[in-house]
Each structure stands twice: as C-alpha cells, then as structure tokens.
Design an enzyme around this catalytic site. Sequence first.
Site, PDB file in Angstrom:
ATOM      1  N   GLY A 229      39.708  -0.673  27.990  1.00 41.17           N
ATOM      2  CA  GLY A 229      40.346   0.453  28.646  1.00 41.17           C
ATOM      3  C   GLY A 229      41.838   0.543  28.482  1.00 41.17           C
ATOM      4  O   GLY A 229      42.465   1.498  28.945  1.00 41.17           O
ATOM      5  N   CYS A 268      39.004  -5.837  24.746  1.00 43.54           N
ATOM      6  CA  CYS A 268      39.876  -4.793  24.211  1.00 43.54           C
ATOM      7  C   CYS A 268      39.509  -4.457  22.765  1.00 43.54           C
ATOM      8  O   CYS A 268      39.130  -5.334  21.987  1.00 43.54           O
ATOM      9  CB  CYS A 268      41.334  -5.244  24.272  1.00 43.54           C
ATOM     10  SG  CYS A 268      41.943  -5.503  25.953  1.00 43.54           S
ATOM     11  N   GLY A 269      39.671  -3.194  22.420  1.00 50.27           N
ATOM     12  CA  GLY A 269      39.403  -2.751  21.065  1.00 50.27           C
ATOM     13  C   GLY A 269      40.624  -2.136  20.424  1.00 50.27           C
ATOM     14  O   GLY A 269      41.381  -2.802  19.720  1.00 50.27           O
ATOM     15  N   CYS A 345      34.979  21.894   4.179  1.00 47.26           N
ATOM     16  CA  CYS A 345      34.765  23.340   4.301  1.00 47.26           C
ATOM     17  C   CYS A 345      34.533  23.721   5.754  1.00 47.26           C
ATOM     18  O   CYS A 345      33.491  24.297   6.122  1.00 47.26           O
ATOM     19  CB  CYS A 345      33.583  23.767   3.436  1.00 47.26           C
ATOM     20  SG  CYS A 345      33.825  23.463   1.681  1.00 47.26           S
TER      21      CYS A 345
END
Length: 419
Positions: A229, A268-269, A345
């Site tokens: 977080g 944690c990331g 696209c």
Amino acid sequence: MNRVEKYILSERENGSGSLPAFIYDLDDLREHVRRCVQTLPKSCRLFYAIKANSEEPILRALAPIVDGFEVASIGEIRKVRGVTPDIPIIFGGPGKTDEEIEGAIDHRVQLIHVESEHELRRVAAIAAKRNITVSILLRVNLKGPLPQATLAMAGRPTQFGIEETEIPDVIRLARQLPSVRVEGFHLHSISNNLDAEQHVRLVEYYCDRVKEWAEMFGLNISWLNAGGGIGINYTELDKQFDWDLFVGRLDSMLATKCPPGVTVLFECGRFLTAACGFYAVEVLDIKKNHGKHFVVVRGGTHQFRLPVSWQHSHPFRVLPVERWDYPFPRKELTDAHITVVGQLCTPKDVLARDVYVSRVRIGDVILFSHAGAYGWAISHHDFLSHPHPRHIYLGEKEKEAADGGDSTHDRSVVHTPVD
C-alpha cells in the site's frame, strides 16, 4: 544525466540497439531495497510483492536482500522457486484453486492467506489428506474508516478478505480444524498511499484490531501482515512517500501498540521497484489535429499500460538524438504542449497528455521514468502483434537472462557499469 540515459543515447547515436526497451538499474534497485530493509524496526519483515514486476533478474537481485516474496498464483510461486529454493513465500489472492493450494504446500510456502470461510475449509481438507498442518493468516476486510488512497481493498464492498463481522465465527471454525493453524491476520486494505504519517496510523489501527481478536479468543499469534500500500507519486516526482518519517514513527508506535511476540510483515511492490525501471521509445512522427500536438512513438500502452490504467500522464524526459539518416528535413516542435501516443489503433493509447516540452524532434527518445512496477507486467503484450520490447538490466552481478532465442523479446544484462 543518469546511467540509463547515457546508455540509451550511446546506443542511438551509434545506430545500435533497438527501441522500445525497458531498462532497469539493478544497482539502484539493490541499494534502495537494502536501505528499506535495514531501516525497518527489528520487529518487522519486508517481503517483495512480485506482482509488481516478476522478471527473473529482478527476483534474483532482490532475493538476497528481502525477507521473502509475496505471491498471488501458482505461477508466481514457481517463478520464485526457480530463483531460490528456500526463501520464505507468503501466498494471497481471493480465488485460489485446489491446484494452487496443493502447489503452495509442495513448494513449502510459509503462510497462506485465507480469504473466506469456504477457502479455509478447502485448505484444511487438502492439508488433512496429507496429514499435515498448514500455517495460515486470516485476511480481513475491515469496516474502517480507512485512509483515502488510489485503490481500496477493504472498508467497502470488494472481493478481498473476510468481512470483519464474520471473523469471530471464522476463528471458531479454524480452531476446530486440526489441519490448519491460525498464526495471525492479513489486513492489506489500501494501495498507493503517499502519506507516511497516515500509514503509521493505519498500522496502529491494525495492531489494535489484532490485539483485540487475540485477547478475545486466546490466540497465540506470530504475524500481523500489514500488506503493502505504500505508493509512488507519478505526478510530482519530488514529493514521494517519506520512508524515513514512516520507519521512525513506526518504531515508537510498535513498541507500545504491537502485541508481544508478533512480527509485522510488509509486502511492498511498486515502492521497491518502480524507480529502478525506465521505458524508452523512439519518436516516429509529430502531427497536429484539431489544435493539439501529438507525438507518435514506437511502443504504447500494449507494452506500458500503467498510465492509461491509472489515468495519469506518466513522467518522462526527451533525450535528444542527433543522428538523422533521412535525406529530408527533420520535423520538430519547440515550446509546445504535446500528447504522447503509441502505435495502437485506439484513441486510448495515450502515455502522457498535454505536457509541456521545450523541444522534441522525430528520432528523439522519450524516456519514461518510474516504469519498474506494473509496466510490462500488466500490459496486453500481443495486441496488434507488435514486436516485444527489449529488457535491459544494467548491473555487474547478474547473469544474462535467456529467453529461448525469441528475438521479439530480447533480454540482456549489461555487465559493464555505465557512469
């Protein structure tokens, strides 16, 4: 100019290498994460949430530093075990299959985060068949109130965790199942929080709730998983989460609030890997439509989906490339607001919108910073079947990452440091 910028410009001016490319500075990554681990209070452990970036060189760089890895699938478990046979793994996610639970046991996962009563019964049944006891954490969807953040997994209706009002019944059930052992609680509630003081208060709230449950049911628990977080500020790079303030306030708070004998886990990331990564693209065209300037790059959201997913203009800088191989004049813009778009696209293929630049030319490189988390990993790689980008890892200690000879997904590790 940092080492990544020097490396890319050197390649472009020499006509070597190709873009787009993701470039990672492994030395910076190690230094940052090592400091985070060393400054946490002694009662805390730092796990890396590999969903942010699960590329093998990233995992190998972090394995000797972090206390473990947090995973959310059997595929991620296998990735971790392919790097290291014994590092602690904690396993979460709202929809675990029987195969994943069995695989977690086979691969010696330390803790399984149980997300519902039904999942609790399934884990217990699988463990009972093997005549073993599995250590679990109960994931709770807290009532709150919780701090405001970019994403919320608790304090509101979501698919995550066990509703707080049901926790007493689930604890009673778990105590009747001899094949599971409740070792604590998982309370990951918000994502991308930038307020350090607020985050300390959040962990304090977690401590209060866990202490209440432990005393109410006479639980002897070992772990409080506070989740991740902790965020990255992509719009104001000089105003990041104050880690020093966080760990300083956390230490004194835990000394009085954390239940005795309980270790606090952080998973944690993005906070660990975002800043080490860059996404480099070549300017293919410059055009004007309905009064707006568009810079078309080789690449796009099929490779770097984070900006469109989070609906922000991702930070970048223009790297001037003097090499020009065409016989006609080179188009450029000066003192202009530009929207950076990719090759897809769809009008949603936007990486940055209405951003001022002093100068940009066809053939220059646009280098997006803070691309080391949730960039390539969350992107729809094969939409329109464009070639995959190169993945380059700057650092001396890593071995070359093999990719089975797939030239469309070239991964290379640069062993010579770039000053």
